[in-house]
Design a protein around this motif. Structure first.
Motif, short mmCIF file in Angstrom:
data_model
loop_
_atom_site.label_atom_id
_atom_site.label_comp_id
_atom_site.label_asym_id
_atom_site.label_seq_id
_atom_site.Cartn_x
_atom_site.Cartn_y
_atom_site.Cartn_z
N ASP A 286 55.02 0.70 25.43
CA ASP A 286 55.12 0.69 26.88
C ASP A 286 53.75 0.40 27.52
O ASP A 286 53.65 -0.34 28.49
N GLU A 287 52.69 0.99 26.94
CA GLU A 287 51.34 0.73 27.45
C GLU A 287 50.98 -0.75 27.33
O GLU A 287 50.26 -1.29 28.16
N GLY A 289 53.19 -3.20 27.36
CA GLY A 289 54.12 -4.04 28.10
C GLY A 289 55.14 -4.75 27.25
O GLY A 289 55.68 -5.79 27.64
N GLN A 632 58.85 6.47 28.61
CA GLN A 632 59.14 5.19 29.26
C GLN A 632 58.39 5.11 30.59
O GLN A 632 58.97 5.12 31.68
N LYS A 634 56.74 2.64 31.79
CA LYS A 634 56.99 1.36 32.46
C LYS A 634 58.21 1.47 33.39
O LYS A 634 58.22 0.92 34.51
N ARG A 637 57.24 3.38 36.55
CA ARG A 637 56.50 2.50 37.47
C ARG A 637 57.45 1.54 38.18
O ARG A 637 57.31 1.27 39.37
N ARG A 638 58.42 1.02 37.42
CA ARG A 638 59.36 0.06 38.00
C ARG A 638 60.16 0.68 39.14
O ARG A 638 60.49 -0.01 40.12
#
Length: 646
Positions: A286-287, A289, A632, A634, A637-638
């Protein structure tokens, strides 16, 4: 075969049999002297009228190595025999480096200095042949003595040369064997020296790492540390763990080369093991991407019998490489159990590996990828992983082409258990240990910490006092023996290496005293020598902890050796939602987003868990906490970034 001549000192049939037998015998493990002695004894038995002697070249001259028919006084007289012209048959043959035939020792000038000893040994003729190496250096002489004066026939000269050649082959074979053994001994000595050096370096590095990682673990658990400091502590801990991994990899390589790597199989809960591994790499992916997918092909056993440390090492190496080399796309991990085999597949959408490099990448220090990727790591992971898998009687295969990603497949035979015991069912829910209950008394359990380094003592003291153990410290083995008589502990954590009196000596002395002989001792050391662990066990220690100290490992060892029952944090059921449609406020979103962007997953979970304890907790907090627990970031953030940008 030549026509038989009954006057020959040996017949051709026996000669060929002798040659075949002793050339074959030269390939045995028997020493050179034993092979040559058996040869001379065998030849002597074939003919009672002659004697065979072999003299070997030394720094002082020729000395007897084989031949038993000669009296001791004669052997002493010719030991050592100089090399020179007219010094008997053998001394002259060695000097001239060609055969010397003396038909009668009483009238041959080459025997002038030895004639008076003829009645002692009783032989009248002596034929001698030098044994030379490939560089024409003298190795030995081969000689046959006869009771009567004797001139060799052409047949006998051929036979004599053939026997000398047999001796020469034996010498060459045994010399080559000696050279190989010397080279092997030198290589073994070099490997031992390298292993000792690396082990000592590991000890020196693990000692400060014990303080770094120990204090980091303690500080992470402190309620007074800010979120920013938590992130910094986590960075310190990760850096220390990475350094520890590098040290372990280098040591493992040395063990592999020396054939000393060992397995310690034990029951392993597969679901928990895989969940921890998946969480770790889902966070890393996840870091970066990229996506991380895990598939458990049911039915998986609840537990397997395997060395958990080595299995973890293999999977982490494979997944670590997959994430490292994949810049876009995904990494897939799938696990299955079929036909008594644990099957692990790691697949990525990275740059792929050319078929010509498939074998190369399993060699130590071999690396692929771009320059930046090569700077990350030692190039030891795959080499060590293959050795570990092979040691487990398994296999590791690679399927990859350039530009098509890579797929590693591991197959390991393991014993499996598909039924979950009640004890395992109770421990599936991992909770934090916050204290203990003494099962034998109301008073707190006493633990003595013995280490000559103050930082090491403090690390253990902080870990233990956090759980309400009563502790005392001793900075030497002598201080331990004095203190333990007035303050009797329930358990002792003893450092192995200390000045003057080490841990083993202290334990052995402790058992002399009646009050102290039943106190359990856990040896603590930065040493990675298996011998140290074995010596500690032989001395009566109930456990062995390797520095840097891991809190979970320490607590497991205490649970095994103390009458206690752990107390855990309570499983708090989330309160009912008073306002299920309410989302996080902009302030809460911004605060959470800052934590998530910093990569501090622990602080993100803490922030959300505190939020859901409030009566008007928004439903979105529960949803985001689920993503946080799955690492998770990411996805969090989404969901937050578009709301703040509106």
């Amino acid at each position: 075969m030549k026509e038989e001549n009954t006057d020959n000192f040996i017949d051709w049939k026996h000669l060929i049999a002798v040659q075949n037998e002793f050339i074959k015998h030269s390939f045995s493990d028997a020493p050179l002297e034993d092979v040559l002695s058996k040869l001379t004894d065998h030849l002597d038995e074939l003919n009672k009228d002659h004697a065979v002697s072999i003299l070997i070249m030394t720094d002082d001259g020729l000395v007897p190595i084989a031949g038993t028919r000669f009296p001791e006084v004669w052997r002493e007289f010719i030991t050592p025999l100089p090399i020179g012209n007219n010094i008997g048959s053998c001394g002259t043959a060695g000097y001239l480096k060609k055969p010397v035939i003396v038909e009668n020792v009483l009238d041959d000038i080459r025997w002038a200095d030895f004639r008076e000893y003829q009645p002692v040994h009783g032989y009248m003729a002596c034929w001698s042949q030098p044994i030379l190496d490939n560089d024409d250096n003298l190795l030995a002489t081969f000689a046959i003595y006869f009771r009567d004066p004797r001139r060799p026939s052409d047949d006998e000269l051929d036979m004599f040369e053939m026997l000398a050649n047999t001796v020469s082959i034996i010498f060459e074979r045994k010399n080559n064997e000696a050279i190989l053994n010397q080279a092997k001994d030198a290589a073994d000595a070099a490997n031992r020296a390298k292993s000792a050096f690396l082990a000592n370096m590991s000890h020196e590095l693990r000692t400060p790492l014990n303080a770094i990682l120990g204090f980091a673990q303690t500080m992470q658990r402190s309620p007074n540390v800010t979120q920013e400091h938590q992130r910094q502590i986590q960075t310190i801990y990760k850096g220390g763990q990475y350094l520890l991994t590098l040290i372990s990899d280098i040591l493992d390589l040395a063990k592999v080369e020396a054939g000393r790597i060992e397995l310690f199989p034990e029951p392993l809960g597969l679901e928990t093991f895989l969940r921890e591994t998946v969480d770790m790499f889902r966070f890393r992916a996840d870091e970066k991407g990229i996506a991380f997918n895990y598939q458990a092909n049911a039915p998986l056993p609840h537990s397997i019998h395997i060395d958990p440390k080595r299995l973890r090492q293999v999977i982490i190496n494979l997944l670590g490489n997959a994430v490292k080399f994949t810049d876009q796309g995904q990494v897939d991990l799938s696990v299955a159990y079929q036909n008594d085999q644990l099957l692990i597949t790691v697949k990525d959408t990275g740059p792929g590996i050319e078929p010509e490099q498939h074998e190369e990448i399993f060699k130590p220090f071999s690396q692929t990828g771009n320059k930046l990727q090569k700077l990350q790591g030692t190039g030891l992971g795959l080499s060590i992983s293959r050795k570990i898998v092979e040691l487990m009687d398994g296999s590791i295969a690679l399927d990859s082409n350039l530009g098509e990603g890579a797929c590693f497949q591991v197959s390991i035979p393991v014993k499996a258990d598909f039924e979950l015991s009640p004890k395992e069912q109770n421990t599936l829910e991992q909770r934090d240990i916050i204290g203990y209950r003494n099962l034998q008394a109301e008073a707190p359990l006493r633990i003595m910490i013995v280490d000559d380094i103050a930082d090491n003592r403090e690390v253990l003291r902080l870990m233990l006092e956090e759980l309400s153990f009563e502790t005392r410290e001793a900075d030497s083995g002598e201080a331990c023996l004095q203190l333990v008589q007035s303050w009797q502990p329930d358990l002792v954590l003893m450092d192995l290496r200390m000045p003057r009196q080490g841990g083993l000596e202290t334990v052995q002395k402790q058992h002399i005293f009646e009050k102290m002989e039943n106190i359990p001792v856990i040896m603590v050391s930065a040493s990675v020598y298996v011998e140290d662990k074995e010596n500690a066990s032989a001395a009566g220690c109930v456990g062995f902890l390797l520095k840097p100290i891991n809190r979970e490992t320490l607590l497991k060892s205490l649970q095994k050796n103390l009458p206690l029952e752990w107390e855990y944090t309570e499983l708090v059921e989330s309160p009912k939602l008073n306002n299920p449609n309410k989302s996080l406020s902009d302030t809460q979103k911004a605060a959470l987003l800052r934590i998530v962007r910093s990569g501090d997953i622990r602080s993100a979970m803490d922030y959300l868990e505190q939020m859901i304890q409030t009566p008007d907790c928004p439903e979105q907090a529960h949803e985001l906490l689920k993503f946080a627990k799955k690492f998770q970031l990411k996805e969090i953030r989404r969901r937050l970034e578009p709301c703040l940008s509106e």
